[in-house]
Design an enzyme around this catalytic site. Structure first.
Site, PDB file in Angstrom:
ATOM      1  N   CYS A 106      40.796  56.576  54.914  1.00  0.00           N
ATOM      2  CA  CYS A 106      41.291  55.261  55.336  1.00  0.00           C
ATOM      3  C   CYS A 106      41.822  54.512  54.117  1.00  0.00           C
ATOM      4  CB  CYS A 106      40.159  54.479  55.986  1.00  0.00           C
ATOM      5  SG  CYS A 106      40.602  52.842  56.567  1.00  0.00           S
ATOM      6  N   HIS A 148      41.721  56.263  65.266  1.00  0.00           N
ATOM      7  CA  HIS A 148      41.304  55.695  63.980  1.00  0.00           C
ATOM      8  C   HIS A 148      41.840  54.263  63.848  1.00  0.00           C
ATOM      9  CE1 HIS A 148      40.468  55.958  59.533  1.00  0.00           C
ATOM     10  NE2 HIS A 148      41.362  54.973  59.561  1.00  0.00           N
ATOM     11  N   GLU A 149      43.134  54.082  64.134  1.00  0.00           N
ATOM     12  CA  GLU A 149      43.726  52.746  64.023  1.00  0.00           C
ATOM     13  C   GLU A 149      43.175  51.811  65.093  1.00  0.00           C
ATOM     14  OE1 GLU A 149      45.149  52.096  61.318  1.00  0.00           O
ATOM     15  OE2 GLU A 149      45.357  54.184  60.745  1.00  0.00           O
ATOM     16  N   HIS A 152      40.063  50.024  64.190  1.00  0.00           N
ATOM     17  CA  HIS A 152      40.254  48.817  63.371  1.00  0.00           C
ATOM     18  C   HIS A 152      40.395  47.573  64.246  1.00  0.00           C
ATOM     19  CE1 HIS A 152      40.401  50.362  59.315  1.00  0.00           C
ATOM     20  NE2 HIS A 152      41.301  51.277  59.642  1.00  0.00           N
TER      21      HIS A 152
END
Length: 192
Positions: A106, A148-149, A152
């Site tokens: 990341c 993954h994004e 966030h």
């Protein structure tokens, strides 16, 4: 304009981001800046919280994973040649498929990589940069980058998916990142 990446330990990385409207001021410039920042940092994805904006936007370019694969590491992925796009107000509709592990990193947690298990496909509802509505299913490495994004936007980080022992073993490195004791090839902003 290349924006600084928010480092691990910054409170914004733990906030749940909010949806935006088409009237969001400066959206076109923000998206252009996000793409430029992502590429300058050698990333394949970037979420708005990583540039200090708690809004539901992320960019993904998994095409470059396939384009830069000289060793044939992506041969088994079903999502070739990848996907490049902007995701605004994304929400997961479904997760499906066999969970699989992949070594993730990341931009907000530089120089740390760990195996993370995620489902092989994700279906998302989102709008693009023109606020056109989409519901799409993504698989393979593209699904992984998207998840993954997406994390966030939910105030989660990839290290939240690793075993407690692994997290204990990297604690000192995480502390160093949050204290700004790390060198990277891109601009970062550290917690105060």
């Amino acid at each position: 304009m290349i924006l600084p990446i928010v480092a691990y330990g910054s409170p914004i990385l733990r906030q749940v981001a909010v949806d935006i409207t088409p009237e969001y001021e400066g959206l076109e410039k923000l998206l252009a800046d996000m793409w430029e920042t992502m590429y300058n940092s050698n990333g394949v994805g970037l979420a708005a919280p990583q540039i200090n904006k708690s809004i539901r936007i992320f960019t993904v370019d998994s095409e470059q994973i396939f384009a830069n694969d000289e060793d044939g590491d992506t041969d088994g992925y079903t999502d070739a040649p990848g996907y490049k796009g902007t995701f605004i107000n994304a929400h997961i509709v479904a997760l499906d498929g066999t969970p699989w592990a992949y070594n993730e990193g990341c931009l907000s947690i530089p120089r740390i990589r760990e195996d993370v298990v995620r489902p092989e496909s994700v279906t998302l509802s989102f709008v693009d940069e023109n606020f056109t509505e989409h519901t799409k299913t993504f698989t393979g490495i593209t699904a992984r980058v998207i998840l993954h994004e997406y994390d966030h936007l939910e105030g989660k980080l990839f290290i939240d998916h690793i075993k407690p022992l692994k997290k204990t073993l990297i604690k000192r490195k995480l502390d160093d990142i949050s204290k700004g004791k790390i060198r990277v090839d891109y601009r970062m902003v550290f917690p105060k």
